[in-house]
Write a protein that holds these residues in place. Structure first.
Motif, PDB file in Angstrom:
ATOM      1  N   ASP A 174      22.766-112.939 115.897  1.00 40.49           N
ATOM      2  CA  ASP A 174      22.712-111.492 116.036  1.00 40.49           C
ATOM      3  C   ASP A 174      22.254-111.126 117.439  1.00 40.49           C
ATOM      4  N   ALA A 175      22.902-110.110 117.993  1.00 38.10           N
ATOM      5  CA  ALA A 175      22.541-109.577 119.307  1.00 38.10           C
ATOM      6  C   ALA A 175      22.383-108.071 119.168  1.00 38.10           C
ATOM      7  N   ASN A 176      21.166-107.582 119.243  1.00 36.30           N
ATOM      8  CA  ASN A 176      20.881-106.159 119.105  1.00 36.30           C
ATOM      9  C   ASN A 176      21.031-105.471 120.459  1.00 36.30           C
ATOM     10  N   VAL A 177      21.837-104.438 120.496  1.00 33.00           N
ATOM     11  CA  VAL A 177      22.091-103.695 121.733  1.00 33.00           C
ATOM     12  C   VAL A 177      21.836-102.222 121.474  1.00 33.00           C
ATOM     13  N   LEU A 178      21.601-101.470 122.546  1.00 31.74           N
ATOM     14  CA  LEU A 178      21.294-100.052 122.463  1.00 31.74           C
ATOM     15  C   LEU A 178      22.390 -99.248 123.136  1.00 31.74           C
ATOM     16  N   ILE A 210      25.104-105.921 117.181  1.00 35.46           N
ATOM     17  CA  ILE A 210      24.624-104.825 116.325  1.00 35.46           C
ATOM     18  C   ILE A 210      24.212-103.662 117.231  1.00 35.46           C
ATOM     19  N   ILE A 211      24.893-102.540 117.094  1.00 35.11           N
ATOM     20  CA  ILE A 211      24.653-101.372 117.953  1.00 35.11           C
ATOM     21  C   ILE A 211      23.614-100.474 117.298  1.00 35.11           C
ATOM     22  N   SER A 212      22.634-100.099 118.080  1.00 28.88           N
ATOM     23  CA  SER A 212      21.575 -99.197 117.611  1.00 28.88           C
ATOM     24  C   SER A 212      21.455 -98.025 118.568  1.00 28.88           C
ATOM     25  N   GLU A 213      20.944 -96.936 118.081  1.00 24.78           N
ATOM     26  CA  GLU A 213      20.788 -95.737 118.892  1.00 24.78           C
ATOM     27  C   GLU A 213      19.526 -95.835 119.737  1.00 24.78           C
ATOM     28  N   LYS A 214      19.636 -95.427 120.986  1.00 22.48           N
ATOM     29  CA  LYS A 214      18.477 -95.424 121.876  1.00 22.48           C
ATOM     30  C   LYS A 214      17.676 -94.158 121.621  1.00 22.48           C
ATOM     31  N   LEU A 215      16.376 -94.316 121.500  1.00 21.70           N
ATOM     32  CA  LEU A 215      15.526 -93.188 121.112  1.00 21.70           C
ATOM     33  C   LEU A 215      15.471 -92.118 122.198  1.00 21.70           C
ATOM     34  N   ASN A 216      15.259 -92.522 123.426  1.00 26.83           N
ATOM     35  CA  ASN A 216      15.141 -91.561 124.518  1.00 26.83           C
ATOM     36  C   ASN A 216      16.204 -91.854 125.582  1.00 26.83           C
ATOM     37  N   PRO A 217      17.426 -91.436 125.369  1.00 29.54           N
ATOM     38  CA  PRO A 217      18.473 -91.729 126.348  1.00 29.54           C
ATOM     39  C   PRO A 217      18.234 -90.980 127.650  1.00 29.54           C
TER      40      PRO A 217
END
Length: 414
Positions: free
Chosen positions: A26-30, A118-125
């Motif tokens: 797994d590779a978690n990305v923002l 795995i794409i995740s949302e960035k909290l403070n873009p």
């Protein structure tokens, strides 16, 4: 029985597919942030046995021939490793399966590694971005941690101090892929386009720098070393050669939540597969009729040929000049008389030839040739032919025979 076999085959296929997901890394990305995945021998449980360039890698989507448009792959000869990098689209909680195939050129062993992005949302873009172009580097050079930190420190400590806490890379790509030309010297870097983003507004130093380089926007991109700015020393000390014609400050609004990727926010996992390669059917191929081109190809040459034939016919048949040639007309009108004169001249030459061949004959023999017909009959006679043959056989040594020699009788003197 056939249905049972098909159902069993589908089950086996689904099981293999799920097994790939289960044992994948797994590779978690923002979202809005550049990610990188290192592809090296330890990823495949290999160790270096000899040369470090003995491994070759190929990356693609799982069960597909290529990568999605927002994921790029580059191999670094210096680090002997591959890098998967890119900026994820706005697809929260999406999983993108990748497949990386490695080949050991030493023993031709092949191994496969599955990676789930795995794409995740960035909290403070980031809401503010600055656009840079570095001339002396390649894109793989920016994956070095020390080099990237040195570039960030120029802004965090000198030009954009308030962005110390949340400054990050929002875009990274080779200048060649963005339309730039390769350098004339192969040893020089191809160039890198990089963007940094933060929630903090631009500092006064960045605003002054933008006004300083604004006159250069009309000549973008600049030749290397074209312009020096007041902050050039910070980048030179860190080993960066900047293209100030490409320097920009960008403010992101609510409608443009990504400087390089304009897409709506999607929360469904199925939308993450929009960039998959899908083979098209034959019916989906665009169709085009070539009837107009065919008619044009046949009609135009035919029309030109007809026009040329008509012009040539008019010139040859209906348009001619009356040309008078006095010498030709005189020759044609007197052709009969010319032949008669030539015949008489020929007869005169024949008479001279006969006289030279038979000089010992009396002249009274030729006195009877009072007309051309009489002489012509003589030439056809056997006597003339025998005379001519004798002359030809004698050649140049032919002379009249001398009179017989008579020995004089001796008369005694009285």
């Amino acid at each position: 029985m056939l249905r049972l076999s098909l159902s069993l085959l589908k089950c086996v296929t689904i099981f293999i597919y799920l097994a790939k997901f289960a044992f994948a890394k797994d590779a978690n990305v923002l979202m809005t942030e550049v990610f990188q995945i290192v592809v090296d021998p330890p990823l495949f449980n290999w160790t270096y046995e000899g040369r470090r360039d003995q491994f070759v890698y190929e990356a693609s989507l799982l069960n597909a021939p290529d990568l999605p448009s927002w994921i790029h792959y580059v191999y670094s000869e210096r680090h002997h490793s591959g890098y998967l990098y890119g900026v994820p689209p706005n697809k929260n909680k999406a999983v993108v399966p990748l497949e990386v195939v490695a080949l050991n050129k030493h023993n031709y062993e092949t191994r496969v590694k599955n990676i789930n992005v795995i794409i995740s949302e960035k909290l403070n873009p980031a809401k503010y971005e600055l656009h840079l172009k570095i001339d002396n580097l390649n894109v793989e050079d920016m994956f070095e941690v020390d080099r990237m930190d040195a570039l960030k420190d120029i802004f965090r400590k000198q030009l954009w101090r308030d962005s110390d806490e949340d400054l990050y890379v929002t875009f990274l790509e080779s200048a060649i892929e963005m339309g730039a030309r390769k350098p004339l010297n192969p040893s020089e870097g191809e160039g890198v386009i990089v963007r940094f983003g933060s929630e903090v507004v631009f500092s006064s130093e960045l605003l002054e720098l933008q006004e300083e380089v604004r006159p250069l926007y009309k000549v973008s991109p600049c030749p290397r070393g074209f312009k020096k700015t007041s902050v050039e020393r910070y980048f030179k000390e860190a080993g960066f050669s900047m293209d100030w014609c490409s320097f920009r400050l960008i403010r992101r609004d609510e409608n443009n939540n990504s400087a390089m990727h304009k897409s709506n926010h999607v929360n469904t996992e199925e939308d993450a597969y929009d960039d998959y390669w899908r083979p098209i059917s034959r019916d989906e191929l665009p169709k085009r009729s070539y009837m107009k081109e065919l008619l044009l190809t046949i009609t135009v040459p035919t029309f030109v040929m007809v026009i040329l034939v008509l012009i040539l016919t008019f010139v040859l048949c209906f348009h001619h000049d009356d040309l008078d040639d006095e010498e030709s007309d005189f020759f044609l009108d007197n052709l009969f008389h010319i032949c008669i004169d030539w015949y008489h001249e020929r007869i005169g030459l024949s008479e001279e030839t006969v006289e030279s061949v038979t000089p010992h004959q009396p002249a009274s023999q030729f006195s009877t040739f009072n007309s051309a017909d009489t002489f012509h009959n003589y030439l056809n006679s056997k006597e003339a032919h025998s005379c001519a043959d004798a002359a030809i056989n004698c050649g140049v040594h032919c002379r009249p025979s001398p009179p017989p020699y008579v020995r004089p009788k001796f008369k005694p003197e009285l």
